[in-house]
Design a protein around this motif. Structure first.
Motif, mmCIF file in Angstrom:
data_model
loop_
_atom_site.group_PDB
_atom_site.id
_atom_site.type_symbol
_atom_site.label_atom_id
_atom_site.label_comp_id
_atom_site.label_asym_id
_atom_site.label_seq_id
_atom_site.Cartn_x
_atom_site.Cartn_y
_atom_site.Cartn_z
ATOM 1 N N PRO A 43 0.840 -1.235 -0.104
ATOM 2 C CA PRO A 43 0.249 -0.161 -0.027
ATOM 3 C C PRO A 43 0.908 1.169 -0.188
ATOM 4 O O PRO A 43 0.175 2.265 0.307
ATOM 5 C CB PRO A 43 -0.807 -0.149 1.435
ATOM 6 C CG PRO A 43 0.095 -0.673 2.338
ATOM 7 C CD PRO A 43 0.872 -1.763 1.394
ATOM 8 N N MET A 44 2.140 1.134 -0.176
ATOM 9 C CA MET A 44 2.902 2.361 -0.236
ATOM 10 C C MET A 44 2.565 3.478 -1.289
ATOM 11 O O MET A 44 3.182 4.455 -1.293
ATOM 12 C CB MET A 44 4.278 1.999 -0.279
ATOM 13 C CG MET A 44 4.761 1.245 0.990
ATOM 14 S SD MET A 44 6.650 0.697 0.704
ATOM 15 C CE MET A 44 7.470 2.235 1.388
ATOM 16 N N GLN A 45 2.019 3.081 -2.509
ATOM 17 C CA GLN A 45 1.561 3.928 -3.452
ATOM 18 C C GLN A 45 2.853 4.068 -4.053
ATOM 19 O O GLN A 45 2.851 5.653 -4.356
ATOM 20 C CB GLN A 45 0.628 4.959 -3.234
ATOM 21 C CG GLN A 45 -0.597 4.379 -2.466
ATOM 22 C CD GLN A 45 -1.652 5.635 -1.921
ATOM 23 O OE1 GLN A 45 -1.242 6.644 -2.125
ATOM 24 N NE2 GLN A 45 -2.583 4.735 -1.485
ATOM 25 N N GLN A 46 3.848 3.495 -4.279
ATOM 26 C CA GLN A 46 5.207 3.963 -4.917
ATOM 27 C C GLN A 46 5.080 3.139 -6.303
ATOM 28 O O GLN A 46 4.718 2.024 -6.310
ATOM 29 C CB GLN A 46 6.544 3.788 -3.983
ATOM 30 C CG GLN A 46 6.558 4.547 -3.066
ATOM 31 C CD GLN A 46 7.796 4.231 -2.101
ATOM 32 O OE1 GLN A 46 8.652 3.317 -2.668
ATOM 33 N NE2 GLN A 46 8.076 4.577 -1.167
ATOM 34 N N GLU A 47 5.912 3.534 -7.258
ATOM 35 C CA GLU A 47 6.421 2.704 -8.312
ATOM 36 C C GLU A 47 7.898 2.975 -8.487
ATOM 37 O O GLU A 47 8.594 3.839 -8.561
ATOM 38 C CB GLU A 47 5.659 3.173 -9.538
ATOM 39 C CG GLU A 47 4.127 3.136 -9.671
ATOM 40 C CD GLU A 47 3.828 3.573 -11.180
ATOM 41 O OE1 GLU A 47 4.408 3.742 -12.037
ATOM 42 O OE2 GLU A 47 2.509 3.415 -11.109
ATOM 43 N N ARG A 48 8.595 1.572 -8.413
ATOM 44 C CA ARG A 48 10.035 1.545 -8.505
ATOM 45 C C ARG A 48 10.281 0.247 -9.264
ATOM 46 O O ARG A 48 9.730 -0.648 -9.483
ATOM 47 C CB ARG A 48 10.614 1.323 -7.049
ATOM 48 C CG ARG A 48 9.936 2.542 -6.143
ATOM 49 C CD ARG A 48 10.757 2.890 -5.034
ATOM 50 N NE ARG A 48 11.957 2.057 -4.666
ATOM 51 C CZ ARG A 48 12.529 1.871 -3.573
ATOM 52 N NH1 ARG A 48 11.740 1.777 -2.617
ATOM 53 N NH2 ARG A 48 14.012 1.322 -3.576
ATOM 54 N N TYR A 49 11.617 0.397 -10.017
ATOM 55 C CA TYR A 49 12.049 -0.542 -11.034
ATOM 56 C C TYR A 49 12.530 -1.761 -9.969
ATOM 57 O O TYR A 49 13.229 -1.496 -8.975
ATOM 58 C CB TYR A 49 13.129 -0.171 -11.801
ATOM 59 C CG TYR A 49 12.438 0.490 -12.970
ATOM 60 C CD1 TYR A 49 12.014 -0.141 -13.982
ATOM 61 C CD2 TYR A 49 12.046 1.935 -13.072
ATOM 62 C CE1 TYR A 49 11.601 0.374 -15.178
ATOM 63 C CE2 TYR A 49 11.671 2.494 -13.954
ATOM 64 C CZ TYR A 49 11.162 1.800 -15.166
ATOM 65 O OH TYR A 49 10.569 2.302 -16.157
ATOM 66 N N GLY A 50 12.531 -2.949 -10.520
ATOM 67 C CA GLY A 50 13.000 -4.244 -9.903
ATOM 68 C C GLY A 50 14.447 -3.783 -9.370
ATOM 69 O O GLY A 50 14.886 -4.410 -8.465
ATOM 70 N N ASP A 51 15.352 -3.541 -10.435
ATOM 71 C CA ASP A 51 16.649 -3.445 -10.027
ATOM 72 C C ASP A 51 16.934 -2.528 -8.761
ATOM 73 O O ASP A 51 17.775 -2.805 -7.918
ATOM 74 C CB ASP A 51 17.643 -2.812 -11.007
ATOM 75 C CG ASP A 51 17.215 -1.541 -11.758
ATOM 76 O OD1 ASP A 51 16.239 -1.090 -11.463
ATOM 77 O OD2 ASP A 51 18.097 -1.040 -12.742
ATOM 78 N N ASP A 52 16.220 -1.509 -8.731
ATOM 79 C CA ASP A 52 16.082 -0.500 -7.620
ATOM 80 C C ASP A 52 15.718 -1.330 -6.017
ATOM 81 O O ASP A 52 16.440 -0.992 -5.266
ATOM 82 C CB ASP A 52 15.348 0.691 -7.779
ATOM 83 C CG ASP A 52 15.119 1.673 -6.552
ATOM 84 O OD1 ASP A 52 16.450 1.971 -5.903
ATOM 85 O OD2 ASP A 52 14.134 2.235 -6.226
ATOM 86 N N LEU A 53 14.722 -2.056 -6.246
ATOM 87 C CA LEU A 53 14.302 -2.817 -5.154
ATOM 88 C C LEU A 53 15.088 -3.716 -4.776
ATOM 89 O O LEU A 53 15.301 -4.172 -3.453
ATOM 90 C CB LEU A 53 12.740 -3.343 -5.545
ATOM 91 C CG LEU A 53 11.481 -2.227 -5.802
ATOM 92 C CD1 LEU A 53 10.614 -3.005 -6.259
ATOM 93 C CD2 LEU A 53 11.253 -1.800 -4.067
ATOM 94 N N MET A 54 16.008 -4.347 -5.619
ATOM 95 C CA MET A 54 16.886 -5.200 -5.012
ATOM 96 C C MET A 54 18.166 -4.886 -4.577
ATOM 97 O O MET A 54 18.955 -5.610 -4.207
ATOM 98 C CB MET A 54 17.034 -6.270 -6.309
ATOM 99 C CG MET A 54 15.824 -7.341 -6.877
ATOM 100 S SD MET A 54 15.745 -8.397 -7.954
ATOM 101 C CE MET A 54 16.481 -7.739 -9.502
ATOM 102 N N ALA A 55 18.473 -3.460 -5.149
ATOM 103 C CA ALA A 55 19.701 -2.883 -4.571
ATOM 104 C C ALA A 55 19.348 -2.277 -3.336
ATOM 105 O O ALA A 55 20.387 -2.208 -2.487
ATOM 106 C CB ALA A 55 20.330 -2.105 -5.783
ATOM 107 N N ALA A 56 18.514 -1.095 -3.763
ATOM 108 C CA ALA A 56 18.243 -0.267 -2.366
ATOM 109 C C ALA A 56 17.253 -0.924 -1.499
ATOM 110 O O ALA A 56 17.457 -0.264 -0.268
ATOM 111 C CB ALA A 56 17.830 1.381 -2.952
ATOM 112 N N GLY A 57 16.047 -1.622 -1.726
ATOM 113 C CA GLY A 57 15.238 -1.937 -1.011
ATOM 114 C C GLY A 57 14.105 -1.048 -0.786
ATOM 115 O O GLY A 57 14.069 -0.026 -1.199
#
Length: 96
Positions: A43-57
């Motif tokens: 429910p964070m209402q964010q859009e992020r790329y997979g590489d960002d989520l796997m690097a920065a989290g």
């Protein structure tokens, strides 16, 4: 964390046993996502790329995750709190 075979969806659980006073920010680094896909994080209402989520989290801090005028804020205060996040891949037909 559970990721669908086509990497289009994921469910992530964050569980805190004991709370701490004035906690520092935390990162929950995700795995198994498609680095090229853009994901909506509910429910964070964010859009992020997979590489960002796997690097920065996912970043958990009051000043970062407060939803700035929307209905959701991250709950990590107190003992035995939990949050569930649902990620869905977005159609990148806009060229973003």
């Amino acid at each position: 964390m559970i990721v669908s075979r086509d990497q289009a969806e994921a469910v992530v659980g964050f569980y805190q046993i004991l709370g701490t006073p004035n906690p520092a920010y935390e990162r929950l680094v995700l795995t198994g996502l498609d680095p090229e896909k853009r994901y909506a994080v509910h429910p964070m209402q964010q859009e992020r790329y997979g590489d960002d989520l796997m690097a920065a989290g996912l970043i958990f801090a009051d000043d970062v995750t407060t939803d700035r005028g929307k209905d959701w804020t991250f709950n990590r205060h107190g003992d035995f709190t939990s949050n569930i996040f649902y990620l869905t891949s977005k159609n990148d037909s806009e060229g973003n």
